[in-house]
Scaffold this active site. Structure first.
Site, short mmCIF file in Angstrom:
data_model
loop_
_atom_site.label_atom_id
_atom_site.label_comp_id
_atom_site.label_asym_id
_atom_site.label_seq_id
_atom_site.Cartn_x
_atom_site.Cartn_y
_atom_site.Cartn_z
N MET A 32 0.80 -1.19 -0.22
CA MET A 32 -0.03 -0.12 0.08
C MET A 32 0.81 1.18 0.08
SD MET A 32 -3.28 -0.82 1.82
CE MET A 32 -2.77 -0.96 3.71
N HIS A 39 9.63 -3.30 3.27
CA HIS A 39 9.21 -3.86 1.86
C HIS A 39 10.42 -3.93 1.08
CE1 HIS A 39 5.63 -0.93 3.13
NE2 HIS A 39 5.05 -2.21 2.85
N GLY A 156 5.06 -10.10 3.64
CA GLY A 156 5.59 -10.24 4.77
C GLY A 156 4.92 -11.03 5.97
N VAL A 185 10.98 -7.71 9.38
CA VAL A 185 12.06 -6.53 9.54
C VAL A 185 11.73 -5.63 10.53
CG1 VAL A 185 13.72 -4.91 8.38
CG2 VAL A 185 12.49 -6.87 7.14
N ARG A 196 2.56 2.32 9.50
CA ARG A 196 1.68 2.89 10.58
C ARG A 196 2.52 3.50 11.79
NH1 ARG A 196 -2.62 -0.81 8.80
NH2 ARG A 196 -4.16 0.27 8.11
O1 PAF Z 1 -0.28 -5.86 3.30
C1 PAF Z 1 -0.70 -5.06 2.53
O2 PAF Z 1 0.11 -3.94 2.42
C2 PAF Z 1 -2.10 -4.91 2.13
O3 PAF Z 1 -2.90 -5.72 2.82
C3 PAF Z 1 -2.09 -5.60 0.30
C4 PAF Z 1 -1.69 -7.13 0.52
C5 PAF Z 1 -1.01 -4.75 -0.30
C6 PAF Z 1 -3.40 -5.59 0.17
O4 PAF Z 1 -3.80 -4.29 -0.24
#
Ligand code: PAF
Length: 286
Positions: A32, A39, A156, A185, A196
Site C-alpha cells: 500500500m 518492503h 511479509g 524486518v 503505521r
Molecule cells: O499488506 C498490505 O500492504 C495489504 O494488505 C496488501 C496485501 C497490499 C493488500 O492491499
C-alpha cells in the site's frame, strides 16, 4: 534503468504479455506504499528470484473500515519510486481506486464481486476487530494476481493472518502463483517495521517497544521448553507496557490456524495492541 510508474490496467497487462512471450519469470510485491525497509526486503528477494519485478502501490479502499485510517494512510509515491529505482524494480503499478473498481470504489461497496475467505480464518485475531477487512484484502490481491499474471508474490510474515488467508485462497482457487513468505524486518531497537509507525508520538513509540520484547519473551520461554500457552500468555502480558490497549495475544497452529493450548514448532504467537490510537501487530512463528 529507472522504475516505470503505470496507473492503467490494460497498459500493464500488455507489458506483462510481452514479458510472458519472452518467458520472463514475473514477481509481484503487493504493497500500500509508504515503502520502508520491510518492503525493501521483499523487493530484494523478488529481484533475486525473478526476471521482472512489479511493486503494486495501492491504498485499497475496500479493506478499510469506516472508522479506520484510509484517508490519513501515508501516500508517498515519490519516495516509493526512489526506493524502487535503487532496488531495480521494473514497474510500480499504482492504479486509482476508480481504475481498480470503476465507480464502485467506495468503502461500503455492495456492487462488487468479493472473495470471502472462510469464516473461521476471518472471525479471529485482526479480523475480529476489522470486519470485512480480509474480504477486501483477498479481493484486491486476487485482482492484482490476475492483472500482473505474476509467477511469484512476496508477502511479509508480519501480517501473518493475511499471509495464511492468501495461501489458502491460492490453494482453494487453484491459482498459478507461488507465495513466498518473508521474515519480519525490525528497527535496531526491535520495533517491527510498519507504515503505521509514522503515526506514533515519541511516547507511544516507547510504549510500543514492549511488543517486540513480549514476542521475544515468548520465543525465549518456548526455547527453554515451556509449551503451556497460558504461561506464555501471562509472561507476554507482564512484559507489555501498561499504557498499551491489548487487543489479543494468541497462539495458533500455522498449518490449521486452530487455537492451541500447547505450543509446538510452527505455532504462531501473535499480538495486537493499540498504542494511543495506532493499532500495531507483531508475531513470531515458534
Ligand atoms: O499488506 C498490505 O500492504 C495489504 O494488505 C496488501 C496485501 C497490499 C493488500 O492491499
Amino acid at each position: 534503468m529507472s522504475t516505470v510508474i503505470i496507473n492503467n490496467i490494460n497498459e500493464i497487462k500488455n507489458i506483462v504479455k510481452e514479458w510472458k512471450n519472452n518467458n520472463y519469470v514475473i514477481a509481484l510485491v503487493p504493497t500500500m506504499g509508504a515503502l520502508h525497509e520491510g518492503h525493501a526486503s521483499l523487493i530484494k528477494r523478488a529481484k533475486e528470484t525473478c526476471d521482472k519485478v512489479i511493486v503494486s502501490v495501492f491504498v485499497n479502499p475496500i479493506q478499510f473500515g469506516h472508522n479506520e485510517d484510509f484517508d490519513k494512510y501515508p501516500r508517498t509515491l515519490d519516495n516509493d519510486k526512489k526506493l524502487c529505482d535503487e532496488l531495480g524494480a521494473d514497474i510500480i503499478f499504482a492504479p486509482t481506486p476508480k481504475e481498480m473498481y470503476g465507480e464502485n470504489n467506495k468503502l461500503n461497496n455492495t456492487d462488487l464481486t468479493f472473495v470471502c475467505p472462510p469464516y473461521s480464518l476471518v472471525d479471529c485475531l485482526c479480523g475480529k476487530s476489522r470486519p470485512g477487512h480480509f474480504d477486501g484484502v483477498a479481493t484486491v490481491v486476487l485482482k492484482l494476481f490476475n492483472i500482473t499474471n505474476a509467477d511469484f508474490a512476496f508477502f511479509g510474515q508480519k501480517d501473518a493472518q493475511q499471509l495464511f488467508i492468501i495461501k489458502k485462497m491460492v490453494k482453494d482457487l487453484n491459482l498459478n502463483i507461488n507465495i513466498i513468505p518473508c521474515p519480519i524486518v525490525r528497527e535496531p531497537d526491535g520495533l517491527a517495521l510498519s507504515s503505521r509507525n509514522s503515526y506514533l508520538s515519541r511516547e507511544e513509540r516507547a510504549w510500543a517497544l514492549s511488543i517486540s520484547k513480549a514476542i521475544k519473551q515468548i520465543d525465549t520461554l518456548f526455547n527453554q521448553g515451556i509449551n503451556d500457552t497460558n504461561i506464555l500468555f501471562d509472561s507476554a502480558l507482564s512484559v507489555l507496557n501498561k499504557n498499551l490497549e491489548i487487543e489479543y495475544i494468541e497462539f495458533r497452529d500455522f498449518e490449521t490456524f486452530e487455537k492451541v493450548k500447547s505450543a509446538k514448532e510452527n505455532t504462531l504467537a501473535a499480538i495486537a495492541v493499540k498504542s494511543g490510537k495506532t493499532r500495531l501487530i507483531d508475531n513470531t512463528i515458534l
